[in-house]
Design a protein around this motif. Structure first.
Motif, PDB file in Angstrom:
ATOM      1  N   SER A  95       7.030 -23.096  22.354  1.00 40.77           N
ATOM      2  CA  SER A  95       6.876 -23.518  20.968  1.00 40.77           C
ATOM      3  C   SER A  95       8.039 -22.938  20.182  1.00 40.77           C
ATOM      4  CB  SER A  95       5.535 -23.025  20.412  1.00 40.77           C
ATOM      5  OG  SER A  95       4.450 -23.559  21.149  1.00 40.77           O
ATOM      6  N   ALA A  96       8.991 -23.799  19.841  1.00 41.46           N
ATOM      7  CA  ALA A  96      10.230 -23.299  19.255  1.00 41.46           C
ATOM      8  C   ALA A  96      10.028 -22.743  17.846  1.00 41.46           C
ATOM      9  CB  ALA A  96      11.286 -24.403  19.245  1.00 41.46           C
ATOM     10  N   GLY A  97       9.060 -23.280  17.110  1.00 40.15           N
ATOM     11  CA  GLY A  97       8.728 -22.745  15.797  1.00 40.15           C
ATOM     12  C   GLY A  97       9.934 -22.616  14.889  1.00 40.15           C
ATOM     13  N   ALA A  98      10.062 -21.444  14.250  1.00 42.63           N
ATOM     14  CA  ALA A  98      11.122 -21.213  13.272  1.00 42.63           C
ATOM     15  C   ALA A  98      12.504 -21.151  13.907  1.00 42.63           C
ATOM     16  CB  ALA A  98      10.844 -19.924  12.498  1.00 42.63           C
ATOM     17  N   GLY A  99      12.561 -21.045  15.231  1.00 42.32           N
ATOM     18  CA  GLY A  99      13.848 -21.075  15.907  1.00 42.32           C
ATOM     19  C   GLY A  99      13.889 -20.177  17.118  1.00 42.32           C
ATOM     20  N   VAL A 100      14.469 -20.685  18.198  1.00 40.34           N
ATOM     21  CA  VAL A 100      14.612 -19.925  19.433  1.00 40.34           C
ATOM     22  C   VAL A 100      15.845 -20.434  20.169  1.00 40.34           C
ATOM     23  CG1 VAL A 100      13.151 -21.482  20.806  1.00 40.34           C
ATOM     24  CG2 VAL A 100      13.367 -19.085  21.484  1.00 40.34           C
ATOM     25  N   ARG A 101      16.478 -19.559  20.928  1.00 41.48           N
ATOM     26  CA  ARG A 101      17.573 -19.953  21.810  1.00 41.48           C
ATOM     27  C   ARG A 101      17.111 -19.760  23.248  1.00 41.48           C
ATOM     28  NH1 ARG A 101      22.456 -20.712  19.579  1.00 41.48           N
ATOM     29  NH2 ARG A 101      23.453 -20.385  21.593  1.00 41.48           N
ATOM     30  N   HIS A 102      17.514 -20.693  24.127  1.00 40.70           N
ATOM     31  CA  HIS A 102      17.093 -20.567  25.522  1.00 40.70           C
ATOM     32  C   HIS A 102      18.092 -21.234  26.444  1.00 40.70           C
ATOM     33  CE1 HIS A 102      15.368 -24.676  26.598  1.00 40.70           C
ATOM     34  NE2 HIS A 102      15.816 -24.830  25.373  1.00 40.70           N
ATOM     35  N   SER A 103      17.983 -20.899  27.732  1.00 41.72           N
ATOM     36  CA  SER A 103      18.757 -21.563  28.781  1.00 41.72           C
ATOM     37  C   SER A 103      17.811 -21.912  29.913  1.00 41.72           C
ATOM     38  CB  SER A 103      19.880 -20.657  29.292  1.00 41.72           C
ATOM     39  OG  SER A 103      19.350 -19.486  29.896  1.00 41.72           O
ATOM     40  N   GLU A 104      18.152 -22.985  30.649  1.00 43.01           N
ATOM     41  CA  GLU A 104      17.398 -23.416  31.828  1.00 43.01           C
ATOM     42  C   GLU A 104      18.420 -23.683  32.930  1.00 43.01           C
ATOM     43  OE1 GLU A 104      14.080 -23.430  31.517  1.00 43.01           O
ATOM     44  OE2 GLU A 104      14.059 -23.220  29.325  1.00 43.01           O
ATOM     45  N   MET A 105      18.460 -22.810  33.945  1.00 44.43           N
ATOM     46  CA  MET A 105      19.507 -22.863  34.959  1.00 44.43           C
ATOM     47  C   MET A 105      18.906 -22.999  36.359  1.00 44.43           C
ATOM     48  SD  MET A 105      22.202 -22.604  33.029  1.00 44.43           S
ATOM     49  CE  MET A 105      23.443 -22.437  34.324  1.00 44.43           C
ATOM     50  N   ASN A 106      19.540 -23.844  37.161  1.00 44.44           N
ATOM     51  CA  ASN A 106      19.185 -23.966  38.575  1.00 44.44           C
ATOM     52  C   ASN A 106      20.053 -22.975  39.347  1.00 44.44           C
ATOM     53  OD1 ASN A 106      18.662 -24.627  41.214  1.00 44.44           O
ATOM     54  ND2 ASN A 106      19.431 -26.721  41.091  1.00 44.44           N
ATOM     55  N   GLN A 107      19.481 -21.841  39.707  1.00 42.64           N
ATOM     56  CA  GLN A 107      20.221 -20.807  40.411  1.00 42.64           C
ATOM     57  C   GLN A 107      20.094 -20.930  41.935  1.00 42.64           C
ATOM     58  OE1 GLN A 107      18.825 -17.129  38.622  1.00 42.64           O
ATOM     59  NE2 GLN A 107      20.157 -17.397  36.840  1.00 42.64           N
ATOM     60  N   GLY A 108      19.392 -21.970  42.393  1.00 37.36           N
ATOM     61  CA  GLY A 108      19.195 -22.164  43.819  1.00 37.36           C
ATOM     62  C   GLY A 108      20.274 -23.025  44.447  1.00 37.36           C
TER      63      GLY A 108
END
Length: 235
Positions: A95-108
């Motif tokens: 739930s990003a709400g007021a604000g969030v930073r994120h990453s989604e990485m395939n490390q396999g």
């Protein structure tokens, strides 16, 4: 049966090096005025992510972002301090709400297959939140499994009057479906099903109001969105 059929071949198809994506609704550089979302459901991106690649740190706000991993493991990291893997059979709700930073990485070393789903919240600028569960419908087929909903007793809580469920239906079996809010949107992940006079295959979806039965023509996995009556909004 009054329904809107969204065929897989009508999705946007984007291939950018390490990422191959099919967009159910207008997203990024792909825009189609006929596909801008259903109720509060704004995005279903069906993504294939190559090994050792992924989405670097980037921001979101005021969006409920649900990730369904179908194959492999994606590694999540965000500004709330969460860091870890999400594997096939697991679900993540940010739930990003007021604000969030994120990453989604395939490390396999193998390609990851996942769905990223965005649902517009009914509460703005709330505190960001992260939830993750394991729920593989293959382990208990022929029944609906609630993934997230507005009530606190749901496996994951979503900031919208919507429920998201999943099921695996074995060939020849059937499940009933009835909206508790306003409109149903059923997306087929694999296999083939019959809904009224409509035949749906992998990647197809159907929006409808009636109470119906879904019959599996072959083993099939589905996601069912039970959505409220809201005017369409762009993100």
């Amino acid at each position: 049966m009054d329904a809107f059929l969204h065929k897989s071949e009508n999705r946007g198809h984007v291939k950018m090096g390490w990422l191959e994506s099919r967009h159910s609704f207008s997203f990024g550089n792909w825009y189609n005025p006929n596909y801008r979302g259903v109720s509060a459901l704004r995005v279903i991106n069906d993504d294939l992510i190559d090994a050792h690649q992924g989405f670097g740190q980037h921001p979101h706000d005021n969006m409920e972002i649900l990730t369904c991993v179908l194959k492999g493991t994606i590694t999540h990291q965000d500004s709330m301090g969460n860091h870890g893997g999400i594997s096939a059979g697991e679900w993540q709700l940010m739930s990003a709400g007021a604000g969030v930073r994120h990453s989604e990485m395939n490390q396999g070393d193998e390609q990851v297959h996942l769905l990223q789903i965005w649902i517009i919240p009914n509460e703005r600028d709330a505190e960001p939140n992260y939830q993750q569960i394991r729920l593989d419908p293959h382990e208990q087929p022929n029944q609906w499994h609630l993934i997230c909903g507005p009530n606190t007793n749901a496996p994951m809580h979503i900031r919208q009057n919507a429920e998201v469920k999943t099921a695996v239906i074995e060939q020849g079996r059937a499940l009933p479906i009835k909206a508790t809010q306003y409109i149903n949107y059923v997306h087929v992940l694999e296999g083939s099903v019959q809904i009224g006079e409509y035949t749906l295959n992998a990647g197809d979806a159907l929006a409808f109001l009636e109470e119906v039965e879904i019959k599996a023509l072959e083993n099939a996995q589905l996601i069912w969105f039970d959505l409220p009556e809201v005017k369409h909004q762009d993100s």
